[in-house]
Scaffold this active site. Structure first.
Site, PDB file in Angstrom:
ATOM      1  N   LYS A   1       0.863  -1.185   0.000  1.00  0.00           N
ATOM      2  CA  LYS A   1       0.000   0.000   0.000  1.00  0.00           C
ATOM      3  C   LYS A   1       0.891   1.223   0.000  1.00  0.00           C
ATOM      4  CE  LYS A   1      -4.462   0.953   0.157  1.00  0.00           C
ATOM      5  NZ  LYS A   1      -5.555   0.108  -0.371  1.00  0.00           N
TER       6      LYS A   1
HETATM    7  P1  NAD Z   1     -12.951   7.863  -3.143  1.00  0.00           P
HETATM    8  O1  NAD Z   1     -11.980   8.908  -2.733  1.00  0.00           O
HETATM    9  O2  NAD Z   1     -13.305   7.717  -4.582  1.00  0.00           O
HETATM   10  O3  NAD Z   1     -14.339   8.069  -2.365  1.00  0.00           O
HETATM   11  C1  NAD Z   1     -14.422   8.174  -0.977  1.00  0.00           C
HETATM   12  C2  NAD Z   1     -15.834   8.616  -0.585  1.00  0.00           C
HETATM   13  O4  NAD Z   1     -15.934   8.663   0.840  1.00  0.00           O
HETATM   14  C3  NAD Z   1     -16.199  10.009  -1.089  1.00  0.00           C
HETATM   15  O5  NAD Z   1     -17.585  10.049  -1.336  1.00  0.00           O
HETATM   16  C4  NAD Z   1     -15.843  10.887   0.119  1.00  0.00           C
HETATM   17  O6  NAD Z   1     -16.567  12.127   0.121  1.00  0.00           O
HETATM   18  C5  NAD Z   1     -16.275   9.989   1.248  1.00  0.00           C
HETATM   19  N1  NAD Z   1     -15.585  10.275   2.504  1.00  0.00           N
HETATM   20  C6  NAD Z   1     -14.281  10.600   2.679  1.00  0.00           C
HETATM   21  N2  NAD Z   1     -14.021  10.762   3.990  1.00  0.00           N
HETATM   22  C7  NAD Z   1     -15.172  10.533   4.641  1.00  0.00           C
HETATM   23  C8  NAD Z   1     -15.539  10.529   6.006  1.00  0.00           C
HETATM   24  N3  NAD Z   1     -14.649  10.830   6.954  1.00  0.00           N
HETATM   25  N4  NAD Z   1     -16.821  10.209   6.335  1.00  0.00           N
HETATM   26  C9  NAD Z   1     -17.709   9.913   5.355  1.00  0.00           C
HETATM   27  N5  NAD Z   1     -17.422   9.894   4.050  1.00  0.00           N
HETATM   28  C10 NAD Z   1     -16.171  10.197   3.698  1.00  0.00           C
HETATM   29  O7  NAD Z   1     -12.366   6.494  -2.551  1.00  0.00           O
HETATM   30  P2  NAD Z   1     -12.742   5.017  -2.984  1.00  0.00           P
HETATM   31  O8  NAD Z   1     -11.747   4.578  -4.002  1.00  0.00           O
HETATM   32  O9  NAD Z   1     -14.200   4.922  -3.274  1.00  0.00           O
HETATM   33  O10 NAD Z   1     -12.391   4.218  -1.652  1.00  0.00           O
HETATM   34  C11 NAD Z   1     -13.331   4.050  -0.593  1.00  0.00           C
HETATM   35  C12 NAD Z   1     -12.899   2.891   0.280  1.00  0.00           C
HETATM   36  O11 NAD Z   1     -12.854   1.696  -0.513  1.00  0.00           O
HETATM   37  C13 NAD Z   1     -11.500   3.026   0.889  1.00  0.00           C
HETATM   38  O12 NAD Z   1     -11.501   2.406   2.158  1.00  0.00           O
HETATM   39  C14 NAD Z   1     -10.630   2.230  -0.059  1.00  0.00           C
HETATM   40  O13 NAD Z   1      -9.439   1.750   0.573  1.00  0.00           O
HETATM   41  C15 NAD Z   1     -11.570   1.096  -0.399  1.00  0.00           C
HETATM   42  N6  NAD Z   1     -11.232   0.393  -1.632  1.00  0.00           N
HETATM   43  C16 NAD Z   1     -11.146   1.059  -2.817  1.00  0.00           C
HETATM   44  C17 NAD Z   1     -10.839   0.350  -3.977  1.00  0.00           C
HETATM   45  C18 NAD Z   1     -10.817   1.013  -5.334  1.00  0.00           C
HETATM   46  O14 NAD Z   1     -10.726   0.285  -6.331  1.00  0.00           O
HETATM   47  N7  NAD Z   1     -10.941   2.344  -5.444  1.00  0.00           N
HETATM   48  C19 NAD Z   1     -10.581  -1.030  -3.915  1.00  0.00           C
HETATM   49  C20 NAD Z   1     -10.695  -1.685  -2.672  1.00  0.00           C
HETATM   50  C21 NAD Z   1     -11.022  -0.960  -1.552  1.00  0.00           C
END
Ligand code: NAD
Length: 416
Positions: A105
């Site tokens: 990561k």
């Molecule tokens: P992103 O940045 O695209 O979206 C994050 C979302 O969460 C946004 O809507 C943001 O406004 C909201 N957010 C941020 N901080 C917040 C808070 N404190 N309280 C409430 N909402 C909040 O990120 P993402 O890629 O969608 O990732 C989200 C989660 O999924 C993370 O934990 C990430 O590690 C996990 N994840 C992502 C992927 C991927 O392919 N992008 C894969 C596996 C896991």
């Protein structure tokens, strides 16, 4: 209150599963620490001439089964402890999915909210320049995560390629025009719903009858909502950093997606008919059938776990539940579908993108989604069967399967 350690929490989950498979002490010591941890200075000249100096990390947890793989996030909480924890989770996730990858990561400890596109680009390039010597198409392949996206991956690829030659396979989650894979964009969110569907089916629950609340409406959350809506489930609440909205009769997912895509927030819909505002904390405690944390870490804790009313929690986010909360939910018979299974569609889609880049051959999206569904279905079957046979939780089963595969690979390679 001091922030609890995320790596201690992940290692607590590790220890529970290690006991189930009688892992020996030597292997325990190897697998609860990272192989390599790189911490770099990331100076960024802002558009107004001011200089900020952020800190960036790349943690490579274990590479026994293949090149390190894991996302890069830009977030103020992305310190070494958090990145370490997320790298460890990637090792168990890639092994659970039986992908030929290890776990890694990366992150920059910064709030990117106010940064211009030029500032973001300079920061991304500086970070990539500082870590390129530990990356490689067969060594370590980053991907998007919180606050990073296809554009950020394109800049990383360019910075890496300017030193090593044209290398599209060095990152996944790229724009389609640069070797991105049709389907990767939706893979994590859709995968969450494929896994939820499999778990529901095993329990005789009809997904289409479920009322769902989703915290976070970014890359993952918006696709969870879209896939759920396509399958007839009712998305009753969503949120983002600005707050949340709830509509018991169901939200119009397509119009929320359009708003967010245009740069707005889900709270822009707070005045729509039948919609009420809800805080991010309240959303977790709504009376729904399924709760999907899809934002940040450790939102379900010992302080609120007994107020979670959903009988099913699907961890789309990484590490949204602390071990103390996990125990409370388990004691209350809440089904927790663990992150390393629930959101594994992302890294599986990244694997498809990487293989396509290496072969210079692009699959059609239908093939991508079919292969994704097949692999997730198998991981669900393996995890459920292990959990049923050993009478353990899905998290313990998912970790145990991953740990066993990684420890076997370490031993076969003569690592210890
Ligand atoms: P992103 O940045 O695209 O979206 C994050 C979302 O969460 C946004 O809507 C943001 O406004 C909201 N957010 C941020 N901080 C917040 C808070 N404190 N309280 C409430 N909402 C909040 O990120 P993402 O890629 O969608 O990732 C989200 C989660 O999924 C993370 O934990 C990430 O590690 C996990 N994840 C992502 C992927 C991927 O392919 N992008 C894969 C596996 C896991």
């Amino acid at each position: 209150m001091a922030k609890s350690s995320s790596i201690d929490a992940v290692n607590q989950y590790f220890a529970e599963a290690a006991r189930v498979i009688d892992l020996d002490d030597d292997m325990f010591g190897v697998l609860t620490t990272s192989y390599r941890e790189l911490s770099v200075q990331v100076p960024v000249r802002l558009d107004d001439g001011e200089l900020i100096v952020a800190r960036g990390y790349r943690v490579q947890h274990n590479g026994a089964r293949g090149p390190y793989k894991g996302g890069v996030r830009f977030h103020p909480a992305a310190d070494l402890d958090e990145v370490r924890a997320l790298a460890s989770l990637m090792t168990w996730k890639t092994a659970l999915m039986d992908l030929p990858f290890g776990g890694a990561k990366g992150g920059i400890e910064v709030d990117p909210a106010g940064l211009s596109a030029d500032e973001l680009q300079r920061m991304t390039r500086r970070f990539a320049q500082s870590i390129h010597h530990v990356l490689g198409v067969y060594r370590d392949i980053p991907a998007p995560d919180l606050n990073t996206n296809a554009q950020v991956m394109a800049w990383m690829m360019d910075a890496y390629s300017s030193v090593h030659g044209y290398s599209p396979a060095i990152v996944t989650g790229k724009p389609l025009d640069l070797g991105g894979a049709p389907g990767r964009d939706s893979a994590t969110g859709r995968g969450v719903v494929y896994v939820l569907d499999a778990c529901c089916e095993h329990r005789g629950i009809d997904l289409a009858s479920q009322r769902v609340a989703i915290q976070g409406f970014g890359q993952v959350g918006n696709w969870v909502a879209r896939e759920l809506a396509d399958r007839g489930a009712t998305v009753v609440a969503v949120s983002d950093l600005k707050g949340g909205i709830v509509r018991p009769a169901g939200l119009d997912v397509a119009s929320l997606v359009a708003t967010v895509r245009a740069g707005g927030s889900v709270v822009d819909h707070a005045d729509d008919a039948g919609v009420e505002a809800v805080s991010n904390e309240e959303l977790l405690e709504l009376d729904v059938d399924v709760l999907v944390p899809a934002a940040v870490e450790e939102v379900i804790t010992e302080d609120n776990a007994d107020r979670v009313r959903a009988p099913i929690v699907v961890e789309a986010a990484n590490h949204p539940t602390t071990p103390g909360a996990d125990k409370i939910l388990g004691d209350r018979n809440v089904l927790v579908i663990p992150d390393i299974l629930a959101n594994a569609g992302g890294v599986t889609g990244s694997y498809f993108e990487w293989t396509q880049n290496i072969q210079q051959f692009t699959w059609k999206e239908e093939r991508f989604l079919t292969e994704l569904a097949d692999r997730l279905a198998k991981a669900c079957r393996d995890t459920q069967a292990f959990a049923d046979e050993r009478d353990v939780t899905l998290r313990q089963a998912a970790f145990a399967i991953g740990i066993k595969r990684v420890s076997d690979a370490c031993r076969l390679r003569g690592y210890i």
